[in-house]
Design an enzyme around this catalytic site. Structure first.
Site, short mmCIF file in Angstrom:
data_model
loop_
_atom_site.label_atom_id
_atom_site.label_comp_id
_atom_site.label_asym_id
_atom_site.label_seq_id
_atom_site.Cartn_x
_atom_site.Cartn_y
_atom_site.Cartn_z
N LYS A 51 -126.46 -3.32 -23.20
CA LYS A 51 -125.58 -2.30 -23.79
C LYS A 51 -126.35 -1.45 -24.81
CE LYS A 51 -121.54 -5.08 -22.74
NZ LYS A 51 -120.59 -6.11 -23.12
N GLN A 90 -118.57 -9.21 -28.38
CA GLN A 90 -118.94 -9.78 -27.08
C GLN A 90 -118.24 -11.12 -26.86
OE1 GLN A 90 -121.06 -8.27 -24.71
NE2 GLN A 90 -120.27 -9.95 -23.45
N ASP A 111 -113.54 -1.64 -26.00
CA ASP A 111 -113.47 -2.70 -25.00
C ASP A 111 -112.09 -2.73 -24.31
OD1 ASP A 111 -115.23 -4.47 -23.97
OD2 ASP A 111 -114.96 -6.01 -25.51
#
Ligand code: NDP
Length: 291
Positions: free
Chosen positions: A49, A93, A116
């Site tokens: 990322k 994450q 997200d």
């Protein structure tokens, strides 16, 4: 059979996003990546990322709290990022350590920075077909792959294997939406589904997201179906330097010859997830007033 090349589609999208960022006036979009602990898959996902952000011109800020961080401390960190005017997007994450309530963490991220797409408000906006929200990156990436491969879901039977909040449920909602490219008739299967193969065999489009290596076999697939394999599973392989190889939820070698289109693993859905995160971060930057 045609392979849906996620690497190629993602790299086209990344080039488009790079041009979009270059044309943005003022401060570049900034993404905060929070990785708790050293889970090996998470280490590699966050690195990817960060690398893609740099390629596009998105600033990234990587924060690496230890695995012992408490829920209260993680909340305080998220609150700080929520309040930071220089941060547009926040990604925590997953998976998080067992002592932390993951859904509570997703809810803590400010909706306008929730790139997200796991905050309650953004999941709700998917149900309401409200485009001001953020769609979770893997489901959004699947829809983009289908659209860019010329697969229209209208009137087709879409069978989703898996009902997680991260993939199964949101992708089912997206396929169901009353809009161009979607408009599918959707069935969702899970571990309590009886006669699963009879359902998957009806699928014009089969989306497998269950996390079971090569679970979907040829006898479960209708000839001519489009198969999207979301699974990323590590299986032991002594011939590899790493000691493992990645396989999907679909037994690719035997299923692929039956399909009209199929995504490989790796190189299918995975690269799209990262590209969609960047798209969401740019959207967050655009939607926030900048001083
Ligand atoms: P989860 O483990 O959260 O969910 C799995 C789902 O599959 C659950 O709904 C579960 O049912 C269902 N399931 C499990 N076993 C069976 C079975 N034998 N029969 C029917 N249903 C079953 O997984 P995720 O959704 O997070 O991830 C799924 C896969 O996708 C994983 O391999 C993951 O690594 C991969 N992934 C890939 C991404 C990418 O970028 N390509 C991103 C995210 C995930 P129940 O609800 O009843 O327990």
């Amino acid at each position: 059979m045609q392979l849906i090349d996620g690497n190629q589609i993602a790299s086209t999208l990344i080039a488009e996003l790079r041009a979009e960022v270059a044309a943005l006036p003022g401060r570049k979009p900034c993404l905060a990546l929070v990785r708790v602990g050293e889970d090996p898959a998470s280490v590699s996902y966050v690195r990817k990322k960060e690398k893609t952000a740099a390629e596009i011109g998105v600033t990234s800020r990587v924060i690496l709290p230890p695995v012992t961080i408490s829920q209260a401390e993680l909340f305080a960190l998220i609150d700080q990022l929520n309040a930071d005017p220089d941060v547009d997007g926040i990604l925590v994450q997953s998976p998080l350590p067992k002592h932390i309530d993951e859904v509570a963490v997703f809810r803590r991220v400010a909706p306008e920075k929730d790139v997200d797409g796991f905050n309650t408000l953004n999941l709700g906006k998917v149900a309401q077909e409200d485009d001001t929200g953020f769609v979770a990156c893997t489901p959004a990436g699947i829809m983009e792959l289908l659209a860019r491969s010329g697969v229209d879901l209208k009137g087709r039977h879409v069978v989703v294997l898996g009902r997680s909040l991260i993939v199964g449920k949101p992708v089912a909602l997206l396929a169901l939406q009353k809009r161009a490219g979607a408009n599918g008739t959707v069935t969702i299967c899970h571990s309590a589904t009886t006669n699963l193969a009879a359902l998957t065999r009806q699928a014009d489009v089969l989306i497998a997201a269950i996390g079971r290596p090569e679970f979907v076999t040829a006898d479960m697939v209708k000839p001519g179906a489009v198969v999207i394999d979301v699974g990323i599973n590590r299986v032991a392989d002594a011939t590899r330097k790493t000691g493992y190889r990645l396989v999907g939820d679909v037994a690719f070698d035997t299923v692929a010859p039956l399909c009209s289109r199929i995504t490989p693993v790796p190189g299918g859905v995975g690269p799209m997830t990262v590209a969609m995160l960047m798209r969401n971060t740019i959207k967050a930057r655009r939607q926030r007033p900048v001083a």
